[in-house]
Design a protein around this motif. Structure first.
Motif, PDB file in Angstrom:
ATOM      1  N   ALA A  68      -1.091   3.591  -7.440  1.00 19.05           N
ATOM      2  CA  ALA A  68      -2.375   4.156  -7.022  1.00 19.05           C
ATOM      3  C   ALA A  68      -3.468   3.099  -6.893  1.00 19.05           C
ATOM      4  O   ALA A  68      -4.606   3.416  -6.589  1.00 19.05           O
ATOM      5  N   GLY A  69      -3.122   1.837  -7.116  1.00 19.79           N
ATOM      6  CA  GLY A  69      -4.123   0.772  -7.073  1.00 19.79           C
ATOM      7  C   GLY A  69      -4.476   0.354  -5.660  1.00 19.79           C
ATOM      8  O   GLY A  69      -3.825   0.760  -4.692  1.00 19.79           O
ATOM      9  N   PRO A  70      -5.491  -0.464  -5.531  1.00 25.67           N
ATOM     10  CA  PRO A  70      -5.881  -0.955  -4.200  1.00 25.67           C
ATOM     11  C   PRO A  70      -4.862  -1.967  -3.678  1.00 25.67           C
ATOM     12  O   PRO A  70      -4.150  -2.609  -4.449  1.00 25.67           O
ATOM     13  N   TRP A  71      -4.793  -2.090  -2.375  1.00 29.63           N
ATOM     14  CA  TRP A  71      -3.907  -3.080  -1.770  1.00 29.63           C
ATOM     15  C   TRP A  71      -4.460  -4.464  -2.071  1.00 29.63           C
ATOM     16  O   TRP A  71      -5.621  -4.754  -1.817  1.00 29.63           O
ATOM     17  N   VAL A  72      -3.634  -5.341  -2.617  1.00 26.09           N
ATOM     18  CA  VAL A  72      -4.008  -6.723  -2.873  1.00 26.09           C
ATOM     19  C   VAL A  72      -3.775  -7.535  -1.598  1.00 26.09           C
ATOM     20  O   VAL A  72      -4.566  -8.395  -1.237  1.00 26.09           O
ATOM     21  N   ILE A  73      -2.669  -7.244  -0.928  1.00 26.30           N
ATOM     22  CA  ILE A  73      -2.346  -7.841   0.370  1.00 26.30           C
ATOM     23  C   ILE A  73      -2.079  -6.680   1.312  1.00 26.30           C
ATOM     24  O   ILE A  73      -1.288  -5.799   1.003  1.00 26.30           O
ATOM     25  N   ASP A  74      -2.735  -6.673   2.460  1.00 24.84           N
ATOM     26  CA  ASP A  74      -2.625  -5.527   3.363  1.00 24.84           C
ATOM     27  C   ASP A  74      -2.388  -5.986   4.790  1.00 24.84           C
ATOM     28  O   ASP A  74      -3.310  -6.371   5.504  1.00 24.84           O
ATOM     29  N   VAL A  90       9.871 -19.646   6.986  1.00 26.91           N
ATOM     30  CA  VAL A  90       9.426 -18.546   6.128  1.00 26.91           C
ATOM     31  C   VAL A  90       8.544 -17.623   6.952  1.00 26.91           C
ATOM     32  O   VAL A  90       7.639 -18.090   7.658  1.00 26.91           O
ATOM     33  N   ARG A  91       8.818 -16.322   6.866  1.00 24.16           N
ATOM     34  CA  ARG A  91       8.017 -15.335   7.607  1.00 24.16           C
ATOM     35  C   ARG A  91       7.586 -14.210   6.684  1.00 24.16           C
ATOM     36  O   ARG A  91       8.403 -13.655   5.945  1.00 24.16           O
ATOM     37  N   PHE A  92       6.313 -13.887   6.743  1.00 21.01           N
ATOM     38  CA  PHE A  92       5.756 -12.689   6.126  1.00 21.01           C
ATOM     39  C   PHE A  92       5.402 -11.767   7.289  1.00 21.01           C
ATOM     40  O   PHE A  92       4.606 -12.140   8.148  1.00 21.01           O
ATOM     41  N   ASP A  93       6.018 -10.602   7.362  1.00 19.19           N
ATOM     42  CA  ASP A  93       5.774  -9.663   8.465  1.00 19.19           C
ATOM     43  C   ASP A  93       5.187  -8.364   7.920  1.00 19.19           C
ATOM     44  O   ASP A  93       5.868  -7.609   7.218  1.00 19.19           O
ATOM     45  N   ALA A  94       3.923  -8.121   8.239  1.00 17.76           N
ATOM     46  CA  ALA A  94       3.231  -6.885   7.859  1.00 17.76           C
ATOM     47  C   ALA A  94       3.345  -6.602   6.350  1.00 17.76           C
ATOM     48  O   ALA A  94       3.536  -5.471   5.937  1.00 17.76           O
ATOM     49  N   VAL A  95       3.232  -7.645   5.542  1.00 17.11           N
ATOM     50  CA  VAL A  95       3.402  -7.503   4.096  1.00 17.11           C
ATOM     51  C   VAL A  95       2.216  -6.772   3.486  1.00 17.11           C
ATOM     52  O   VAL A  95       1.060  -7.096   3.751  1.00 17.11           O
ATOM     53  N   ARG A  96       2.553  -5.753   2.684  1.00 14.48           N
ATOM     54  CA  ARG A  96       1.558  -4.993   1.925  1.00 14.48           C
ATOM     55  C   ARG A  96       2.008  -4.993   0.469  1.00 14.48           C
ATOM     56  O   ARG A  96       3.183  -4.809   0.181  1.00 14.48           O
ATOM     57  N   PHE A  97       1.065  -5.210  -0.431  1.00 18.76           N
ATOM     58  CA  PHE A  97       1.424  -5.242  -1.847  1.00 18.76           C
ATOM     59  C   PHE A  97       0.254  -4.761  -2.694  1.00 18.76           C
ATOM     60  O   PHE A  97      -0.898  -5.073  -2.428  1.00 18.76           O
ATOM     61  N   ARG A  98       0.590  -3.995  -3.723  1.00 19.69           N
ATOM     62  CA  ARG A  98      -0.370  -3.622  -4.756  1.00 19.69           C
ATOM     63  C   ARG A  98       0.364  -3.585  -6.086  1.00 19.69           C
ATOM     64  O   ARG A  98       1.570  -3.374  -6.136  1.00 19.69           O
ATOM     65  N   TYR A  99      -0.364  -3.813  -7.147  1.00 20.90           N
ATOM     66  CA  TYR A  99       0.260  -3.913  -8.464  1.00 20.90           C
ATOM     67  C   TYR A  99       0.663  -2.567  -9.037  1.00 20.90           C
ATOM     68  O   TYR A  99       1.621  -2.475  -9.774  1.00 20.90           O
ATOM     69  N   ARG A 100      -0.073  -1.519  -8.710  1.00 21.34           N
ATOM     70  CA  ARG A 100       0.232  -0.171  -9.204  1.00 21.34           C
ATOM     71  C   ARG A 100       0.291   0.772  -8.017  1.00 21.34           C
ATOM     72  O   ARG A 100      -0.366   0.547  -7.006  1.00 21.34           O
ATOM     73  N   TYR A 130       7.842 -10.340  -7.726  1.00 16.86           N
ATOM     74  CA  TYR A 130       7.492  -8.952  -7.437  1.00 16.86           C
ATOM     75  C   TYR A 130       8.358  -8.496  -6.270  1.00 16.86           C
ATOM     76  O   TYR A 130       8.618  -9.267  -5.355  1.00 16.86           O
ATOM     77  N   ASP A 131       8.776  -7.236  -6.289  1.00 15.39           N
ATOM     78  CA  ASP A 131       9.474  -6.668  -5.145  1.00 15.39           C
ATOM     79  C   ASP A 131       8.479  -5.890  -4.303  1.00 15.39           C
ATOM     80  O   ASP A 131       7.566  -5.260  -4.834  1.00 15.39           O
ATOM     81  N   LEU A 132       8.685  -5.890  -3.019  1.00 14.02           N
ATOM     82  CA  LEU A 132       7.815  -5.142  -2.112  1.00 14.02           C
ATOM     83  C   LEU A 132       8.138  -3.663  -2.172  1.00 14.02           C
ATOM     84  O   LEU A 132       9.297  -3.282  -2.323  1.00 14.02           O
ATOM     85  N   PRO A 133       7.144  -2.805  -2.020  1.00 11.64           N
ATOM     86  CA  PRO A 133       7.435  -1.382  -1.883  1.00 11.64           C
ATOM     87  C   PRO A 133       8.152  -1.150  -0.546  1.00 11.64           C
ATOM     88  O   PRO A 133       8.077  -1.992   0.344  1.00 11.64           O
ATOM     89  N   PRO A 134       8.857  -0.009  -0.405  1.00 10.06           N
ATOM     90  CA  PRO A 134       9.621   0.233   0.826  1.00 10.06           C
ATOM     91  C   PRO A 134       8.805   0.107   2.113  1.00 10.06           C
ATOM     92  O   PRO A 134       9.325  -0.338   3.124  1.00 10.06           O
ATOM     93  N   ASP A 135       7.534   0.473   2.096  1.00 12.29           N
ATOM     94  CA  ASP A 135       6.711   0.384   3.313  1.00 12.29           C
ATOM     95  C   ASP A 135       5.889  -0.898   3.335  1.00 12.29           C
ATOM     96  O   ASP A 135       4.890  -0.977   4.017  1.00 12.29           O
ATOM     97  N   GLY A 136       6.335  -1.915   2.594  1.00 10.19           N
ATOM     98  CA  GLY A 136       5.535  -3.114   2.425  1.00 10.19           C
ATOM     99  C   GLY A 136       5.841  -4.272   3.340  1.00 10.19           C
ATOM    100  O   GLY A 136       5.457  -5.378   3.034  1.00 10.19           O
ATOM    101  N   GLY A 137       6.535  -4.059   4.453  1.00 11.37           N
ATOM    102  CA  GLY A 137       6.844  -5.153   5.342  1.00 11.37           C
ATOM    103  C   GLY A 137       8.044  -5.935   4.847  1.00 11.37           C
ATOM    104  O   GLY A 137       8.864  -5.439   4.083  1.00 11.37           O
ATOM    105  N   SER A 138       8.144  -7.198   5.273  1.00  7.97           N
ATOM    106  CA  SER A 138       9.289  -8.021   4.882  1.00  7.97           C
ATOM    107  C   SER A 138       8.888  -9.474   4.736  1.00  7.97           C
ATOM    108  O   SER A 138       7.944  -9.947   5.371  1.00  7.97           O
TER     109      SER A 138
END
Length: 68
Positions: free
Chosen positions: A16-22, A4-14, A55-63
């Motif tokens: 305009a919200g703050p990054w929960v994982i950056d 399992v690999r998380f690469d540069a994962v970024r996530f926020r719930y909304r 949850y799905d990652l946003p397009p710029d949210g890594g992989s």
């Protein structure tokens, strides 16, 4: 095999919200065990939810990949 690999994962719930994982980078080898600990609200359940595609990652949210 189960790597399992998380690469540069970024996530926020909304949008305009703050990054929960950056910028999370994490690699878990097959057979390896990992404990994720921390205070309430620090993203532990969110990591699992991202891995299982609750949850799905946003397009710029890594992989997140399993075996590439």
């Amino acid at each position: 095999a189960g790597r399992v690999r998380f690469d540069a994962v970024r996530f926020r719930y909304r949008d305009a919200g703050p990054w929960v994982i950056d910028g999370l980078d994490l690699s878990i080898a097959p057979g390896e065990r990992l404990a994720i600990v921390g205070a309430t609200g620090h993203g532990k359940s969110t990591l699992v939810s991202l891995l299982t595609r609750f949850y799905d990652l946003p397009p710029d949210g890594g992989s997140i990949t399993i075996d590439g």
